[in-house]
Design an enzyme around this catalytic site. Structure first.
Site, PDB file in Angstrom:
ATOM      1  N   LYS A  86       0.742  -1.047  -0.095  1.00 46.66           N
ATOM      2  CA  LYS A  86      -0.296   0.008  -0.086  1.00 46.66           C
ATOM      3  C   LYS A  86       0.860   1.359   0.120  1.00 46.66           C
ATOM      4  O   LYS A  86       1.787   1.252   0.880  1.00 46.66           O
ATOM      5  CB  LYS A  86      -0.921   0.027   1.246  1.00 46.66           C
ATOM      6  CG  LYS A  86      -2.087  -1.132   1.131  1.00 46.66           C
ATOM      7  CD  LYS A  86      -2.670  -1.376   2.373  1.00 46.66           C
ATOM      8  CE  LYS A  86      -3.847  -0.407   2.585  1.00 46.66           C
ATOM      9  NZ  LYS A  86      -4.667  -0.632   3.609  1.00 46.66           N
TER      10      LYS A  86
HETATM   11  O1  G3P Z   1      -7.171   1.036   5.634  1.00 43.49           O
HETATM   12  C1  G3P Z   1      -7.803   2.023   5.352  1.00 43.49           C
HETATM   13  C2  G3P Z   1      -8.886   1.922   5.878  1.00 43.49           C
HETATM   14  O2  G3P Z   1      -9.607   0.552   5.931  1.00 43.49           O
HETATM   15  C3  G3P Z   1      -9.341   2.585   7.255  1.00 43.49           C
HETATM   16  O3  G3P Z   1     -10.660   2.232   7.664  1.00 43.49           O
HETATM   17  O4  G3P Z   1     -12.227   2.458   9.457  1.00 43.49           O
HETATM   18  O5  G3P Z   1     -10.106   3.434   9.955  1.00 43.49           O
HETATM   19  O6  G3P Z   1     -11.830   4.527   8.211  1.00 43.49           O
HETATM   20  P1  G3P Z   1     -11.259   3.303   8.979  1.00 43.49           P
END
Ligand code: G3P
Length: 227
Positions: A86
């Site tokens: 990533k």
């Molecule tokens: O990896 C990035 C993404 O999955 C973040 O998720 O729940 O932290 O907004 P969140």
């Protein structure tokens, strides 16, 4: 649509990976940090759980392209070729994605909040682009709508890059993007378990068990009766 677990808790990964048709695990520095453990140990353990053929996503940390590339090479050497690096979808990241593609290292343009970020990461050669549905919603924009626009752009320009939607809040968002034909969704364990959480399903299964017991006896299976 590929389905990934967006988490680094090895107990949850073991359990969900055993039950659901899961294609791999995605992580980011914050997700790894939540385990309170050494990130490299955690990633190695996840790789052991999911096996060499499943996809594992790990993020390059440095802010400059050279550093990202160095991280990417080290991560792939440690975790194998089915590891996707990533890389934030910013200018230094576009440069890193382009060079890593030439080396045969797979990448995901991450931290995507806008369609143009996704388009440029795809054009640089990313295998996946990861828009953050819920975080976009929280900024007052339409997260699902932006993911659909990204999918349209990739389709119109006949790009091989797949959308890997991330940051989901509920199973309805996953369903809507599944129906739209995106390449992948990555979800926290609670969202994966909400995909088929429904009292009607539980009720139907209970009725089957109850009805069968009337003629076969309590806790008897077909195998028990056949002998
Ligand atoms: O990896 C990035 C993404 O999955 C973040 O998720 O729940 O932290 O907004 P969140």
């Amino acid at each position: 649509m590929k389905l990934f677990i967006d988490d680094a808790n090895v107990d949850d990964i073991k359990r969900l990976f055993g039950l659901y048709p899961i294609d791999g695990v995605t992580t980011n520095p914050s997700i790894l940090s939540k385990t309170g453990r050494n990130p490299v140990d955690v990633l190695k353990e996840i790789r052991e759980i999911i096996g060499a053929d499943s996809l594992l996503f790990a993020q390059a940390l440095p802010l400059d392209a050279e550093g990202m590339i160095k991280d990417a090479r080290a991560i792939v050497k440690l975790l194998g070729s089915n590891t996707i690096i990533k890389v934030p979808s910013v200018p230094e990241g576009f440069k890193a994605i382009r060079i890593l593609k030439e080396e045969g290292i797979h990448t995901c343009g991450t931290v995507v909040y806008t369609p143009m970020q996704a388009y440029l990461a795809a054009k640089a050669g990313a295998d996946y682009v990861a828009p953050y549905v819920n975080r976009i919603d929280n900024m007052g924009y339409d997260g699902i709508g932006i993911v659909k626009q990204i999918q349209d752009i990739l389709t119109i320009h006949r790009m091989d890059t797949k959308v890997l939607a991330a940051s989901f809040k509920n199973s309805q968002q996953v369903l809507e993007l599944c129906a739209y034909g995106i390449g992948g969704s990555t979800c926290a364990p609670d969202v994966i378990e909400a995909l088929v959480k429904n009292l009607a399903i539980d009720g139907a299964i209970d009725a089957f068990i109850h009805d069968f017991a009337k003629v076969a006896g309590e806790d008897k299976s077909m195998a028990d009766l056949i002998g």
